[in-house]
Design an enzyme around this catalytic site. Structure first.
Site, short mmCIF file in Angstrom:
data_model
loop_
_atom_site.label_atom_id
_atom_site.label_comp_id
_atom_site.label_asym_id
_atom_site.label_seq_id
_atom_site.Cartn_x
_atom_site.Cartn_y
_atom_site.Cartn_z
N ASP A 199 4.49 -9.25 1.24
CA ASP A 199 5.43 -8.15 1.46
C ASP A 199 6.56 -8.28 0.45
O ASP A 199 6.78 -9.36 -0.12
CB ASP A 199 6.00 -8.18 2.89
CG ASP A 199 6.45 -6.80 3.35
OD1 ASP A 199 5.70 -6.14 4.08
OD2 ASP A 199 7.55 -6.36 2.94
N GLY A 237 3.02 0.28 1.25
CA GLY A 237 3.22 1.58 0.66
C GLY A 237 4.23 2.38 1.45
O GLY A 237 4.75 1.93 2.48
N ASN A 241 -4.52 9.90 8.96
CA ASN A 241 -4.96 11.18 9.52
C ASN A 241 -4.27 12.37 8.84
O ASN A 241 -4.77 13.49 8.89
CB ASN A 241 -4.69 11.20 11.02
CG ASN A 241 -3.22 11.24 11.37
OD1 ASN A 241 -2.62 12.32 11.50
ND2 ASN A 241 -2.60 10.08 11.53
N TYR A 298 2.67 13.18 1.32
CA TYR A 298 2.16 11.89 1.77
C TYR A 298 0.65 11.95 1.94
O TYR A 298 -0.09 11.05 1.50
CB TYR A 298 2.83 11.50 3.08
CG TYR A 298 2.22 10.31 3.77
CD1 TYR A 298 2.33 9.03 3.24
CD2 TYR A 298 1.53 10.46 4.98
CE1 TYR A 298 1.77 7.94 3.88
CE2 TYR A 298 0.97 9.38 5.63
CZ TYR A 298 1.10 8.12 5.07
OH TYR A 298 0.54 7.04 5.72
#
Length: 267
Positions: free
Chosen positions: A36, A75, A114, A138
């Site tokens: 990270d 991200g 999704n 996005y």
């Protein structure tokens, strides 16, 4: 249920999903390498924590040496200006896949979304092989993420699984979640299956709980990954009104598909 996952790298390990997965998969792994931009502390003897940026391909290569698999979560997780999404989500994913190729990592699990198909109407059941209809910038970035995964599977032989993650929450918190909820238990189940399923070349699958009102087909996850979700948002239906405007036929993305959600991020 547990399964052996060898040495697995998790990018974006400091986030909510990363924390859930590191805790659940710790017992399955010979070693977890947790990456990270923010500092992390090891919580078990088989955890290694590294501070790294997706922009640094060399640092990713160093981190991936000896790994069997990568779970790529890092991200930007929501709507943002397109240049930022391209840098973090698209170029960042390219670096992850390229580092995996260079170091011989056999499998990469990509956190897709999704929102890649959020502009489809709620009465339409979407299969993973249908054309993308992103509900915003996005979602566009996740179209590119999946395309990169397909490219590296087809051209370089990586085993790639793109999980189109639903609304990850401990419990549903809004009406839309009656269709889109992904429980922590099913998140872990889908990820474990994505890491261990046999015969994988490239697979895109919706990672969503077995919600009665869902509008995504789960066949890919069941047949190609071998995972059938266990939880159902219908258990929480009494907490939400039946006449919510969401169910009147708008887009699956709900508020994410509204022009006002994207306009602040345009030039």
């Amino acid at each position: 249920m547990s399964a052996h996952i060898g040495t697995t790298v998790i990018t974006g390990a400091a986030g909510r999903i990363g924390h859930t997965l590191r805790t659940a998969l710790r017992a399955d792994a010979d070693r977890l390498v947790l990456l990270d931009r923010r500092p992390l502390q090891a919580e078990a003897a088989n955890e290694t924590c590294l501070k790294a940026d997706l922009a640094d391909l060399g640092a990713l290569e160093d981190a991936f040496i000896g790994a069997d698999a990568v779970v790529h979560l890092a991200g930007i997780p929501d709507e943002a200006p397109l240049p930022d999404l391209l840098a973090d989500n698209v170029v960042g994913t390219h670096h992850v896949l390229e580092a995996a190729r260079r170091t011989g990592v056999r499998r990469v699990v990509l956190a897709s979304s999704n929102r890649l198909t959020g502009a489809y109407p709620i009465h339409h059941t979407v299969f993973p092989d249908e054309p993308p209809r992103p509900d915003g910038l996005y979602g566009v970035s996740k179209v590119a993420v999946e395309a990169l995964g397909q490219l590296y599977a087809d051209k370089f032989g990586l085993q790639v699984v793109a999980l189109r993650i639903g609304s990850f929450e401990a419990e549903p918190t809004e009406t839309r979640h009656l269709a889109t909820w992904l429980s922590p238990r099913d998140l872990v189940g889908f990820t474990r299956a994505a890491l261990t399923a046999t015969g994988v070349t490239y697979t895109a699958a919706y990672a969503v709980s077995a919600n009665t009102r869902r509008f995504w087909d789960l066949t890919a996850g069941q047949t190609q990954l071998g995972y059938r979700p266990l939880d159902n948002a219908a258990d929480f239906a009494a907490d939400f009104p039946d006449d919510d405007p969401f169910w009147t036929g708008g887009p699956q993305g709900g508020r994410y598909a509204d022009p006002g959600y994207t306009l602040p991020h345009l030039p």
